[in-house]
Scaffold this active site. Structure first.
Site, PDB file in Angstrom:
ATOM      1  N   PRO A 116      33.810  47.422  40.447  1.00 36.41           N
ATOM      2  CA  PRO A 116      33.551  45.947  40.181  1.00 36.41           C
ATOM      3  C   PRO A 116      34.529  45.055  39.217  1.00 36.41           C
ATOM      4  O   PRO A 116      34.998  45.656  38.543  1.00 36.41           O
ATOM      5  CB  PRO A 116      32.044  45.881  39.285  1.00 36.41           C
ATOM      6  CG  PRO A 116      31.910  47.512  38.764  1.00 36.41           C
ATOM      7  CD  PRO A 116      32.748  48.259  39.577  1.00 36.41           C
ATOM      8  N   ASN A 117      34.631  43.808  39.917  1.00 37.96           N
ATOM      9  CA  ASN A 117      35.553  42.859  39.343  1.00 37.96           C
ATOM     10  C   ASN A 117      37.176  42.961  39.390  1.00 37.96           C
ATOM     11  O   ASN A 117      37.736  42.124  39.073  1.00 37.96           O
ATOM     12  CB  ASN A 117      34.931  42.645  37.642  1.00 37.96           C
ATOM     13  CG  ASN A 117      33.568  42.043  37.637  1.00 37.96           C
ATOM     14  OD1 ASN A 117      33.381  41.103  38.310  1.00 37.96           O
ATOM     15  ND2 ASN A 117      32.930  42.767  36.798  1.00 37.96           N
ATOM     16  N   ARG A 120      42.190  36.117  35.961  1.00 42.60           N
ATOM     17  CA  ARG A 120      41.914  35.914  34.547  1.00 42.60           C
ATOM     18  C   ARG A 120      42.030  36.909  33.772  1.00 42.60           C
ATOM     19  O   ARG A 120      42.387  38.140  34.151  1.00 42.60           O
ATOM     20  CB  ARG A 120      40.292  35.647  34.512  1.00 42.60           C
ATOM     21  CG  ARG A 120      39.827  34.529  35.301  1.00 42.60           C
ATOM     22  CD  ARG A 120      38.274  34.160  35.254  1.00 42.60           C
ATOM     23  NE  ARG A 120      37.612  34.608  34.042  1.00 42.60           N
ATOM     24  CZ  ARG A 120      36.633  35.062  33.589  1.00 42.60           C
ATOM     25  NH1 ARG A 120      35.825  35.515  34.491  1.00 42.60           N
ATOM     26  NH2 ARG A 120      36.202  35.276  32.512  1.00 42.60           N
ATOM     27  N   TYR A 139      44.742  42.570  31.667  1.00 45.70           N
ATOM     28  CA  TYR A 139      44.875  43.055  32.873  1.00 45.70           C
ATOM     29  C   TYR A 139      46.257  42.952  33.795  1.00 45.70           C
ATOM     30  O   TYR A 139      46.404  43.463  34.922  1.00 45.70           O
ATOM     31  CB  TYR A 139      43.649  42.975  34.040  1.00 45.70           C
ATOM     32  CG  TYR A 139      42.304  43.377  33.420  1.00 45.70           C
ATOM     33  CD1 TYR A 139      42.339  44.801  33.124  1.00 45.70           C
ATOM     34  CD2 TYR A 139      41.313  42.543  33.172  1.00 45.70           C
ATOM     35  CE1 TYR A 139      41.241  45.319  32.533  1.00 45.70           C
ATOM     36  CE2 TYR A 139      40.169  42.781  32.268  1.00 45.70           C
ATOM     37  CZ  TYR A 139      40.151  44.501  32.212  1.00 45.70           C
ATOM     38  OH  TYR A 139      38.674  44.710  31.440  1.00 45.70           O
ATOM     39  N   ASN A 156      39.313  54.023  40.081  1.00 51.25           N
ATOM     40  CA  ASN A 156      39.268  52.866  39.013  1.00 51.25           C
ATOM     41  C   ASN A 156      37.915  52.362  39.367  1.00 51.25           C
ATOM     42  O   ASN A 156      37.660  51.601  40.231  1.00 51.25           O
ATOM     43  CB  ASN A 156      40.056  51.985  38.836  1.00 51.25           C
ATOM     44  CG  ASN A 156      39.986  50.953  37.836  1.00 51.25           C
ATOM     45  OD1 ASN A 156      39.139  51.087  37.029  1.00 51.25           O
ATOM     46  ND2 ASN A 156      40.946  50.144  37.535  1.00 51.25           N
ATOM     47  N   ALA A 182      33.794  48.860  35.371  1.00 52.55           N
ATOM     48  CA  ALA A 182      32.712  49.243  34.383  1.00 52.55           C
ATOM     49  C   ALA A 182      32.035  50.316  34.741  1.00 52.55           C
ATOM     50  O   ALA A 182      31.197  50.860  33.871  1.00 52.55           O
ATOM     51  CB  ALA A 182      32.123  47.914  34.172  1.00 52.55           C
ATOM     52  N   GLU A 231      41.639  59.840  38.192  1.00 56.18           N
ATOM     53  CA  GLU A 231      40.941  58.564  37.565  1.00 56.18           C
ATOM     54  C   GLU A 231      41.974  57.549  36.826  1.00 56.18           C
ATOM     55  O   GLU A 231      42.921  58.115  36.225  1.00 56.18           O
ATOM     56  CB  GLU A 231      39.832  59.093  36.329  1.00 56.18           C
ATOM     57  CG  GLU A 231      39.498  57.931  35.599  1.00 56.18           C
ATOM     58  CD  GLU A 231      38.393  58.140  34.484  1.00 56.18           C
ATOM     59  OE1 GLU A 231      38.376  59.435  34.209  1.00 56.18           O
ATOM     60  OE2 GLU A 231      38.057  57.294  33.804  1.00 56.18           O
ATOM     61  N   HIS A 289      43.048  53.752  34.897  1.00 56.45           N
ATOM     62  CA  HIS A 289      42.896  52.320  34.439  1.00 56.45           C
ATOM     63  C   HIS A 289      43.900  51.582  34.203  1.00 56.45           C
ATOM     64  O   HIS A 289      44.973  52.062  33.948  1.00 56.45           O
ATOM     65  CB  HIS A 289      41.894  52.759  33.112  1.00 56.45           C
ATOM     66  CG  HIS A 289      40.603  53.347  33.409  1.00 56.45           C
ATOM     67  ND1 HIS A 289      39.767  52.566  34.204  1.00 56.45           N
ATOM     68  CD2 HIS A 289      40.343  54.756  33.291  1.00 56.45           C
ATOM     69  CE1 HIS A 289      38.613  53.434  34.212  1.00 56.45           C
ATOM     70  NE2 HIS A 289      38.902  54.790  33.832  1.00 56.45           N
ATOM     71  N   ARG A 296      40.244  49.960  23.127  1.00 60.33           N
ATOM     72  CA  ARG A 296      39.382  48.758  23.436  1.00 60.33           C
ATOM     73  C   ARG A 296      38.140  49.082  22.684  1.00 60.33           C
ATOM     74  O   ARG A 296      38.092  49.915  21.874  1.00 60.33           O
ATOM     75  CB  ARG A 296      39.295  48.417  24.967  1.00 60.33           C
ATOM     76  CG  ARG A 296      40.670  48.032  25.574  1.00 60.33           C
ATOM     77  CD  ARG A 296      40.599  47.517  26.971  1.00 60.33           C
ATOM     78  NE  ARG A 296      39.850  46.629  26.992  1.00 60.33           N
ATOM     79  CZ  ARG A 296      39.242  45.967  28.392  1.00 60.33           C
ATOM     80  NH1 ARG A 296      39.861  46.767  29.168  1.00 60.33           N
ATOM     81  NH2 ARG A 296      38.736  44.874  28.258  1.00 60.33           N
TER      82      ARG A 296
END
Ligand code: CA2
Length: 154
Positions: free
Chosen positions: A16-17, A24, A29, A80, A83, A104, A106, A113
C-alpha cells in the site's frame, strides 16, 4: 505433444501507498517513482537473464493472491509489503507456502524510524532483507534473489 514450459519470472510485489512514490515525502522515500523502479528492476533482471512481473496493490488480499500465484509462476519473489510488513499475518502465511527464494526490501531504513516499523512479519519467512538504500534497495534485491536462485540450482 507436451506443453512448452514458460520460463519463470521474478515477482516484485509492492504494498500500500507505494504508488505514491515520487509525489510526497521525498525526504524519506526519494524522488524516484514506482514506474522508474519497475523499469530499473526489469533492466537489472534482464542483464542477469530473468524477466520480472512487477505489481503494486493497496489491498492485502490481492497481495496474498499474487504470492499464491508465485508458487507456480515465480522463480523468486522480492516483496516490499509497505505498511503490511508490520501487520500482516496473512501475507506471512502466504509467503511461508513458497519454495522459491524471497527477498524482503524497503526503501527506508525502517530500524531508524518509529518503533512500530522495527518489527516485520515478512522477515521470518524471507531468505534475506535489504533496507534503507532507497530505489537501489530493489536493484540489490534483484542481485540477491538471482544469486539465491542460482545457488539453489547448483
Ligand atoms: O521503506 C519502505 O519501503 C516501507 O515499506 C514503505 C512503507 C512503510 O509503511 C514501511 O514502514 C517502510 C510506506 C510506503 C508509503 O510510501 C509513500 C510514498 C510517498 C508518499 C506517501 C507514502
Amino acid at each position: 505433444m507436451p506443453k512448452k514450459s514458460r520460463a519463470k519470472a521474478i515477482y516484485v510485489l509492492n504494498g500500500p501507498n507505494l504508488n505514491l512514490l515520487g509525489s510526497r515525502e521525498p525526504d524519506i522515500y526519494g524522488r524516484t517513482t514506482l514506474a522508474d523502479i519497475a523499469d530499473m528492476t526489469a533492466a537489472r533482471a534482464e542483464k542477469l537473464g530473468y524477466t520480472v512481473v512487477f505489481s503494486q496493490s493497496n489491498h492485502e488480499g490481492e497481495l496474498v493472491e499474487w504470492v499464491q500465484e508465485a508458487r507456480a509462476e515465480a522463480c523468486g519473489v522480492i516483496i516490499n509489503a509497505g505498511a503490511y510488513t508490520h501487520t500482516s499475518v496473512a501475507i506471512h502465511d502466504a509467503l511461508r507456502a513458497l519454495d522459491c527464494p524471497i527477498v524482503e526490501v524497503h526503501l527506508s531504513n525502517t530500524f531508524a524510524r518509529e518503533a512500530f516499523r522495527h518489527h516485520s512479519y515478512i522477515s521470518a519467512v524471507a531468505s534475506g532483507v535489504i533496507v534503507g538504500f532507497g530505489a537501489t534497495s530493489y536493484i540489490l534485491a534483484v542481485d540477491a534473489v538471482a544469486s539465491l536462485i542460482e545457488e539453489a540450482a547448483e
